[in-house]
Write an enzyme that holds these catalytic residues in place. Structure first.
Site, PDB file in Angstrom:
ATOM      1  N   HIS A   1       0.838  -1.200   0.000  1.00 24.61           N
ATOM      2  CA  HIS A   1       0.000   0.000   0.000  1.00 24.61           C
ATOM      3  C   HIS A   1       0.872   1.249   0.000  1.00 24.61           C
ATOM      4  O   HIS A   1       1.239   1.756   1.063  1.00 24.61           O
ATOM      5  CB  HIS A   1      -0.903  -0.021   1.231  1.00 24.61           C
ATOM      6  CG  HIS A   1      -1.758  -1.255   1.317  1.00 24.61           C
ATOM      7  ND1 HIS A   1      -1.265  -2.474   1.735  1.00 24.61           N
ATOM      8  CD2 HIS A   1      -3.063  -1.456   1.014  1.00 24.61           C
ATOM      9  CE1 HIS A   1      -2.246  -3.377   1.693  1.00 24.61           C
ATOM     10  NE2 HIS A   1      -3.336  -2.784   1.260  1.00 24.61           N
TER      11      HIS A   1
ATOM     12  N   HIS B   1      -4.115   3.073  -3.408  1.00 23.48           N
ATOM     13  CA  HIS B   1      -4.283   2.458  -2.083  1.00 23.48           C
ATOM     14  C   HIS B   1      -3.491   1.161  -1.930  1.00 23.48           C
ATOM     15  O   HIS B   1      -2.680   1.054  -1.020  1.00 23.48           O
ATOM     16  CB  HIS B   1      -5.774   2.192  -1.802  1.00 23.48           C
ATOM     17  CG  HIS B   1      -6.000   1.227  -0.682  1.00 23.48           C
ATOM     18  ND1 HIS B   1      -6.114   1.644   0.623  1.00 23.48           N
ATOM     19  CD2 HIS B   1      -6.086  -0.133  -0.656  1.00 23.48           C
ATOM     20  CE1 HIS B   1      -6.278   0.570   1.396  1.00 23.48           C
ATOM     21  NE2 HIS B   1      -6.268  -0.515   0.634  1.00 23.48           N
TER      22      HIS B   1
ATOM     23  N   GLU C   1     -19.030  -4.586  23.681  1.00 22.69           N
ATOM     24  CA  GLU C   1     -18.153  -5.744  23.871  1.00 22.69           C
ATOM     25  C   GLU C   1     -16.908  -5.692  22.988  1.00 22.69           C
ATOM     26  O   GLU C   1     -15.809  -6.048  23.427  1.00 22.69           O
ATOM     27  CB  GLU C   1     -18.912  -7.051  23.592  1.00 22.69           C
ATOM     28  CG  GLU C   1     -20.011  -7.373  24.589  1.00 22.69           C
ATOM     29  CD  GLU C   1     -21.319  -6.662  24.280  1.00 22.69           C
ATOM     30  OE1 GLU C   1     -21.396  -5.963  23.241  1.00 22.69           O
ATOM     31  OE2 GLU C   1     -22.276  -6.800  25.058  1.00 22.69           O
TER      32      GLU C   1
ATOM     33  N   HIS D   1     -29.407 -16.800  23.641  1.00 22.54           N
ATOM     34  CA  HIS D   1     -28.487 -16.615  24.756  1.00 22.54           C
ATOM     35  C   HIS D   1     -27.720 -17.889  25.111  1.00 22.54           C
ATOM     36  O   HIS D   1     -27.024 -17.923  26.115  1.00 22.54           O
ATOM     37  CB  HIS D   1     -29.251 -16.116  25.982  1.00 22.54           C
ATOM     38  CG  HIS D   1     -29.535 -14.650  25.921  1.00 22.54           C
ATOM     39  ND1 HIS D   1     -30.183 -14.065  24.854  1.00 22.54           N
ATOM     40  CD2 HIS D   1     -29.241 -13.635  26.779  1.00 22.54           C
ATOM     41  CE1 HIS D   1     -30.287 -12.766  25.063  1.00 22.54           C
ATOM     42  NE2 HIS D   1     -29.712 -12.473  26.220  1.00 22.54           N
TER      43      HIS D   1
HETATM   44  C1  LIG Z   1     -11.928  -5.010   9.403  1.00 23.70           C
HETATM   45  C2  LIG Z   1     -11.317  -4.865   8.052  1.00 23.70           C
HETATM   46  N1  LIG Z   1     -12.098  -4.924   6.963  1.00 23.70           N
HETATM   47  C3  LIG Z   1     -11.558  -4.823   5.739  1.00 23.70           C
HETATM   48  C4  LIG Z   1     -10.217  -4.666   5.572  1.00 23.70           C
HETATM   49  C5  LIG Z   1      -9.606  -4.625   4.174  1.00 23.70           C
HETATM   50  N2  LIG Z   1      -9.135  -3.254   3.886  1.00 23.70           N
HETATM   51  C6  LIG Z   1      -7.866  -2.891   4.051  1.00 23.70           C
HETATM   52  S1  LIG Z   1      -7.587  -1.287   3.726  1.00 23.70           S
HETATM   53  C7  LIG Z   1      -9.204  -1.047   3.315  1.00 23.70           C
HETATM   54  C8  LIG Z   1      -9.678   0.294   2.877  1.00 23.70           C
HETATM   55  C9  LIG Z   1      -9.345   1.287   3.890  1.00 23.70           C
HETATM   56  O1  LIG Z   1      -9.669   2.572   3.505  1.00 23.70           O
HETATM   57  P1  LIG Z   1      -9.046   3.750   4.327  1.00 23.70           P
HETATM   58  O2  LIG Z   1      -9.089   3.436   5.758  1.00 23.70           O
HETATM   59  O3  LIG Z   1      -9.701   4.994   3.895  1.00 23.70           O
HETATM   60  O4  LIG Z   1      -7.538   3.691   3.924  1.00 23.70           O
HETATM   61  P2  LIG Z   1      -6.779   4.488   2.786  1.00 23.70           P
HETATM   62  O5  LIG Z   1      -6.925   3.706   1.531  1.00 23.70           O
HETATM   63  O6  LIG Z   1      -7.373   5.820   2.686  1.00 23.70           O
HETATM   64  O7  LIG Z   1      -5.397   4.471   3.293  1.00 23.70           O
HETATM   65  C10 LIG Z   1      -9.930  -2.224   3.459  1.00 23.70           C
HETATM   66  C11 LIG Z   1     -11.377  -2.356   3.159  1.00 23.70           C
HETATM   67  C12 LIG Z   1      -9.430  -4.610   6.740  1.00 23.70           C
HETATM   68  N3  LIG Z   1      -8.101  -4.479   6.714  1.00 23.70           N
HETATM   69  N4  LIG Z   1     -10.012  -4.676   7.956  1.00 23.70           N
END
Ligand SMILES: Cc1ncc(C[n+]2csc(CCOP(=O)(O)OP(=O)(O)O)c2C)c(N)n1
Ligand SMILES: [Mg+2]
Length: 694
Positions: free
Chosen positions: A38, A286, A438, A499
């Site tokens: 990334h 990204h 939680e 539950h």
């Molecule tokens: C709980 C979770 N769901 C999905 C992902 C997969 N994922 C990694 S980065 C991302 C997008 C994140 O967008 P943003 O936070 O805006 O990051 P940016 O691209 O702007 O750095 C996703 C969906 C993850 N790492 N964690």
């Protein structure tokens, strides 16, 4: 070539820019070399990370576990190259699992060249315990910021408990960076709400407002007014309109330092892939390499040598050394001298801090643990647990915790005089009130454990699902978080199938490294805690019954200390030569013993194995395991009020599992026991079916 690279003597502003572009280009090159990763967010947030690390944070790269260091959390963990660059350029040193410095850098340039490759100290996402200087594992979005709340609570509690007039031994701050994804996830708002309620003014989140996620612009799914949301929670909300303006960033961080009574949320407007002529502001920046041609164009835009790779220009290491290096070393040295004066004046308190840092326990930590007398009516697991918790919390000053609004029901409230509630105006309290949150309870417990406290979080077992991601991360991080779950099976009968946990034990047993324990009577509860408290690098789940369980007569049956082996022979056939083995956990232990006595009366030689923990049992020698479950005895019956999934490993293909294959039902417990076959007669008839006809 970039003017700043070509010149011999650089101004401070030029050096700042050089350092920032080094972070950017290291990130770009690492992703390009790995052919995955990334790049865009490190390119955008390099100035922010540079400012926090080199200008603001009290962190000594030579001693990354100094207890009063500021904490830095990269919640948008996919931007890990930010952290690897920072740790490398600051020459942060590595420590081992025993918290000793090993005389090696935490992240080398070679690690960065081998970004995302096997054994590299620059893995895909920040990993606590694998790379020194990483304060928490991040990657599952939302978790980092939600964990940072636990770190901030820890600082408040430590300060309230250990600081004395003239001795602020704890006064650190917690910085967390997050993106759109973190703020969309439910765990972050849960934690943000609690952070504001608790007035955590030692906590700052910086939100990378780039309006981009993987599928494109945030316009497709995330259009709320985030600032208004944080204002409504009660945060101090600031905005910096240009992510490249390090003076404004530093100014905002200084505003945070002065803020009292509220956490700070800084919205930072940024451009993902900053500097890339064709990819800036697109989701393409990204999660994939820029591509060779775009790398060149981007380096050109930065004024960087286009063909240079993994370049750390002259002056960069030195500039970090003059910034964070000098400031951190000074702050650490000052703290060390403050702490030695503190030690002279308050030796006992200093000793506690030392022990805590090594995850050791104070002498006498298990004194006065209750011993429960034999009692056929017995004690509920949750009640026995409540008694044990109250003893442990008095013996171990830094043992604390709470529940997600179920304290009175799961008996996790500390009721002894002076235990107190942790609130903004009573930060020394040991009862945490997580509210009905939680998931963030799980992350906060992890944040406390990462801060070297011994924390627990509690709810009903059924709701362990809500915090499972945090339990998983505790295991991955190898930290001793304790999760206490009552109402472990169908004991709350009338509440019905919503539950009644079914698959929860199986699903938690599947998490590598996690210890699960389901004790069978009150004395097993005591022994379960005794085991768990001695864990230094493993989290544990404790599942306790709601209803009373008979307290076994330990003069007749084997002592509960067998819990420390995970499974033990609690009642045996004459001559220790069983023809059938009954294996049970939790509420089914007394059921198995009942069946065993009846079988003996009929001349059937049964053995009862109490098995509160598969994982502990699995860590015993083969010899011990074979002594408990002799391979030649293949007639085996497992009894557990939970999914049958997995029990085959102990009963084999010739055994039988009395467990749950469906959801439960809403009815009084007795009727449920009958309907689902958790009665001695069922066990007896199963045994008879298994044994060859005599
Ligand atoms: C709980 C979770 N769901 C999905 C992902 C997969 N994922 C990694 S980065 C991302 C997008 C994140 O967008 P943003 O936070 O805006 O990051 P940016 O691209 O702007 O750095 C996703 C969906 C993850 N790492 N964690
Ligand atoms: Mg984004």
């Amino acid at each position: 070539m970039c003017a700043t690279i070509a010149k011999n003597t650089l101004t401070n502003t030029e050096l700042d820019e050089l350092c920032i572009n080094t972070i950017r280009t290291l990130s770009i090159d690492a992703v390009q070399a790995a052919k995955s990763g990334h790049p865009g967010t490190p390119m955008a947030l390099a100035p922010l990370v540079y400012t926090i690390w080199n200008r603001v944070m009290n962190f000594d790269p030579a001693d990354p576990i100094w207890p009063n260091r500021d904490r830095f959390v990269l919640s948008n963990g996919h931007a890990s190259m930010l952290l690897w660059s920072a740790l490398h350029l600051t020459k942060t040193q590595a420590v081992n699992a025993d918290y000793e410095r090993i005389g090696q850098p935490s992240v080398t340039l070679e690690d960065i060249r081998r970004f995302r490759q096997l054994d590299s100290k620059a893995p895909g996402h920040p990993e606590y315990h694998w790379v020194s200087g990483v304060e928490t594992t991040t990657g599952p979005l939302g978790h980092g910021v939600a964990t940072s709340v636990g770190m901030a609570i820890a600082e408040k509690w430590l300060a309230a408990h250990y600081n004395r007039s003239g001795f602020d031994v704890f006064d650190y701050r917690v910085y967390a960076i997050c993106g759109d994804g973190c703020l969309m996830e439910g765990v972050a708002p849960e934690a943000a709400s609690l952070a504001a309620h608790l007035g955590l003014d030692n906590l700052c989140w910086v939100y990378d407002n780039n309006r981009i996620t993987i599928e494109g612009t945030t316009k497709i799914a995330f259009t709320e007014d985030v600032e208004a949301r944080f204002l409504a929670y009660g945060w101090n909300v600031l905005r910096v309109g240009n992510a490249n303006d390090i003076e404004r960033i530093e100014h905002a961080l200084n505003v945070f330092h002065k803020e009292k009574g509220r956490p700070t949320f800084i919205v930072l407007d940024s451009h993902i892939g900053y500097g890339s002529p064709n990819k800036q502001d697109t989701s393409a920046a990204h999660g994939e390499p820029l591509g060779e041609e775009e790398v060149r164009l981007t380096k050109r835009a930065y004024g960087w040598p286009e063909d240079a790779q993994f370049l750390v220009p002259d002056g960069v290491y030195n500039h970090f050394s003059m910034g964070i290096g000098t400031r951190g070393a000074k702050a650490n040295a000052e703290w060390k001298s403050l702490f030695s004066a503190y030690r002279a004046k308050y030796p006992d308190l200093a000793n506690e801090i030392d022990l805590m840092q090594r995850r050791e326990l104070p002498e006498g930590w298990d004194r006065n643990l209750p011993v429960f007398p034999a009692d056929p009516k017995g004690v509920a697991g949750r009640d026995a647990s409540g008694k044990v918790l109250n003893v442990l919390a008095q013996n171990i000053p830094w043992f604390l915790g709470g529940s997600a609004d179920l304290g009175p029901s799961n008996k996790t409230t500390l009721t002894y005089e002076g235990a107190g509630d942790f609130q903004a105006d009573t930060p020394h309290g040991k009862n945490l009130h997580f509210g009905i949150r939680e998931h963030s309870m799980g992350t906060i417990v992890n944040g406390l454990a990462l801060s070297k406290l011994r924390p627990y979080g509690a709810t009903f077992f059924i709701f362990s699902d809500f915090l499972r991601p945090a339990i998983r991360l505790a295991s991955l991080m190898e930290i001793p978080s304790t999760f206490i779950f009552s109402h472990d099976a169908m004991g709350d009968g009338e509440d019905g199938p919503t539950h009644q946990p079914i698959e929860h034990l199986a699903s938690l047993r599947a998490i590598p490294g996690l210890i699960t324990l389901r004790p069978g009577d009150a004395n097993e509860v005591v022994e379960a805690y005794r085991y768990v408290l001695q864990l230094r690098h493993q989290p544990a789940v404790l599942a306790f019954s709601r209803q009373p369980l008979p307290t076994l007569d330990r003069k007749k049956y084997a002592p509960a200390s067998g819990v420390a082996k995970g499974a033990y022979v609690v009642a045996d056939a004459p001559g220790n030569s069983p023809e059938v083995i009954l294996i049970a956990s939790g509420s089914e232990l007394s059921l198995a013993i009942d069946a065993h006595e009846k079988l003996l009366a009929e001349g059937i030689r049964s053995r009862v194995v109490s098995m509160p923990s598969w994982e502990i049992f699995e860590s015993q020698t083969q010899e011990y395991r074979d002594s408990v479950l002799p391979p030649k005895v293949t007639a085996r019956v497992a009894v557990e009020q939970a999914s049958t999934f997995g029990w085959e490993r102990y009963v084999g293909t010739t055994g039988y599992i009395i467990g749950m294959k469906t959801f439960g039902a809403s009815a009084p417990l007795k009727e449920l026991q009958k309907k689902f076959g958790f009665e001695p007669e069922q066990v007896i008839s199963t045994v008879k079916r298994l044994l060859p006809k005599k």
